[in-house]
Scaffold this active site. Structure first.
Site, PDB file in Angstrom:
ATOM      1  N   LYS A  69      44.471  34.055  46.007  1.00  0.00           N
ATOM      2  CA  LYS A  69      45.608  33.137  46.179  1.00  0.00           C
ATOM      3  C   LYS A  69      45.673  32.597  47.606  1.00  0.00           C
ATOM      4  O   LYS A  69      46.060  31.446  47.813  1.00  0.00           O
ATOM      5  CB  LYS A  69      46.918  33.817  45.789  1.00  0.00           C
ATOM      6  CG  LYS A  69      46.934  34.192  44.312  1.00  0.00           C
ATOM      7  CD  LYS A  69      48.236  33.930  43.614  1.00  0.00           C
ATOM      8  CE  LYS A  69      47.976  33.962  42.109  1.00  0.00           C
ATOM      9  NZ  LYS A  69      49.121  33.794  41.292  1.00  0.00           N
TER      10      LYS A  69
ATOM     11  N   LYS B   3      39.308  32.776  35.310  1.00  0.00           N
ATOM     12  CA  LYS B   3      40.381  33.253  34.438  1.00  0.00           C
ATOM     13  C   LYS B   3      41.287  32.086  34.030  1.00  0.00           C
ATOM     14  O   LYS B   3      41.605  31.248  34.863  1.00  0.00           O
ATOM     15  CB  LYS B   3      41.193  34.293  35.222  1.00  0.00           C
ATOM     16  CG  LYS B   3      42.195  35.065  34.419  1.00  0.00           C
ATOM     17  CD  LYS B   3      43.001  36.009  35.305  1.00  0.00           C
ATOM     18  CE  LYS B   3      44.182  35.325  35.958  1.00  0.00           C
ATOM     19  NZ  LYS B   3      45.446  36.031  35.986  1.00  0.00           N
TER      20      LYS B   3
ATOM     21  N   LYS C 149      48.042  30.243  34.412  1.00  0.00           N
ATOM     22  CA  LYS C 149      49.111  29.278  34.174  1.00  0.00           C
ATOM     23  C   LYS C 149      49.447  28.432  35.388  1.00  0.00           C
ATOM     24  O   LYS C 149      50.067  27.398  35.265  1.00  0.00           O
ATOM     25  CB  LYS C 149      50.360  29.965  33.624  1.00  0.00           C
ATOM     26  CG  LYS C 149      50.977  31.021  34.513  1.00  0.00           C
ATOM     27  CD  LYS C 149      52.244  31.511  33.859  1.00  0.00           C
ATOM     28  CE  LYS C 149      52.424  33.007  33.979  1.00  0.00           C
ATOM     29  NZ  LYS C 149      52.430  33.501  35.364  1.00  0.00           N
TER      30      LYS C 149
END
Ligand code: ATP
Ligand code: LTN
Length: 332
Positions: free
Chosen positions: A114, A196, A199
């Site tokens: 992230k 992956k 969302k």
């Protein structure tokens, strides 16, 4: 019942739920309520580690609650709550962050990923996120945490923090185990099958959302990236696209990987992709319909999260009081 084991899990309202969140986590949750004492939370405090639009965050969190229920998680048999409604999470998180090492947090894959993707917002919350997640789990003395395989590292760190704390103060925390499904633990993006399905990254069209319409789901599967061979064979290293579709088909139909390879022997990718799309459409159809029905009844959803917060607080505060006492805070 007191002798029931406890389960806790959570999903961030950082975007609309995906087929990955469903097959990796949610699908297991409903089945567990008969055997376990289950706490399922919407972790809005985790979601603000990346910037959120306030109106959208509220809307996503409420939709997520409706989706939990639509996936079969009965609010009368499970405790469904919103993380920010139970202040004990923030309070224990601070304490645990004082028992979590800088080096441990630096090794977290999710933080590294992230941070690389959000170079302009590498905030302290993103870094200490695992201490909050440890608080989520340890407040309820959870035995099992049903998650996708990407969360294993965070649960291992939770255990390390609990062992360290117990080592100093005696048996305060129960040590949780991850519970990772055999099929569906890591659903990949349909356009980039080595990443992956996530969302918060839905831009490339490789993500299937639980609220997508059937025609959108079929289109996403028909466009799914595969390879230049033509055999429908599970081979994660060399055929990530096809292997992902086999996994998804297996998770939606209950068929084993071998059965699926036999079923499609000699058939082309086009036929297979359409079949996978249909299986997903049928799996998600009742969930979508029930979610839309529930979203029309806001006062019901409010009663669910109000009751959930009361129940969760009772359990969480018990653990928090014990922790405060152990570390030497003066009792109020
Ligand atoms: P974000 O993009 O905001 O990081 P996410 O889509 O990765 O979110 P989370 O909220 O982090 O989803 O995860 C919710 C749960 O669903 C976790 O238990 C996670 O392991 C599981 N999960 C999420 N994505 C997948 C996936 N692609 N395959 C399997 N499980 C998944
Ligand atoms: N870190 C998780 C979400 C999460 C969670 C939890 C999962 C926060 N707290 C407690 C299980 C138990 C994620 O990013 N998917």
């Amino acid at each position: 019942m007191d002798d029931k084991k406890t389960i806790l899990s959570g999903i961030q309202p950082s975007g609309a739920l995906t087929l990955g969140s469903y097959l990796g986590a949610l699908v297991n949750w409903a089945a567990m309520s008969e055997i376990y004492d289950c706490y399922y939370t919407i972790v809005d405090m985790h979601a603000i580690t990346s910037r959120q639009n306030p109106a959208q965050l509220r809307n996503t969190a409420l939709t997520q609650l409706a989706q939990y229920i639509a996936c079969g998680i009965d609010p009368d048999k499970n405790t469904l709550f919103i993380q920010s409604h139970v202040p004990a999470h923030a309070e224990l998180s601070w304490v645990l962050s004082c028992y979590t090492m800088f080096g441990e947090l630096s090794r977290m894959t999710q933080f590294k990923d992230k941070a690389a993707k959000n170079a302009d917002n590498i905030n302290a919350g993103l870094f200490t996120y695992p201490a909050l997640m440890a608080a989520d789990i340890l407040l309820y003395q959870a035995d099992l945490v049903p998650v996708g395989s990407d969360q294993k590292q965070h649960i291992e760190l939770t255990r390390d923090i609990a062992v360290r704390f117990n080592g100093i103060y005696g048996d305060v925390f129960n040590l949780p185990e991850p519970y990772i499904p055999k099929v569906g633990a890591r659903i990949m993006d349909l356009q980039a099958p080595t990443n992956k399905m996530s969302k918060s990254e839905i831009a490339d069209g490789g993500c299937v959302l639980l609220l997508d319409k059937p025609e959108d789901i079929m289109r996403a599967f028909k466009r799914a990236v595969t390879d230049s061979e033509s055999s429908i064979r599970y081979d994660l290293a060399n055929k990530p696209g096809i292997s992902n579709l086999i996994q998804i088909y297996s998770a939606c139909t209950g068929k084993s990987l071998d059965e699926i390879e036999c079923e499609f022997e000699g058939q082309g990718y086009g036929v297979f992709k359409a079949k996978v799309g249909e299986a997903v459409v049928e799996t998600l159809r009742p969930i979508r319909e029930e979610t839309l029905r529930l979203l029309a009844d806001k006062s019901y959803l409010r009663s669910v999260y109000d009751q959930g917060a009361d129940k969760a607080s009772r359990t969480a505060n018990k653990t928090l009081r014990k922790v405060y006492k152990k570390i030497g805070f003066i009792e109020r």
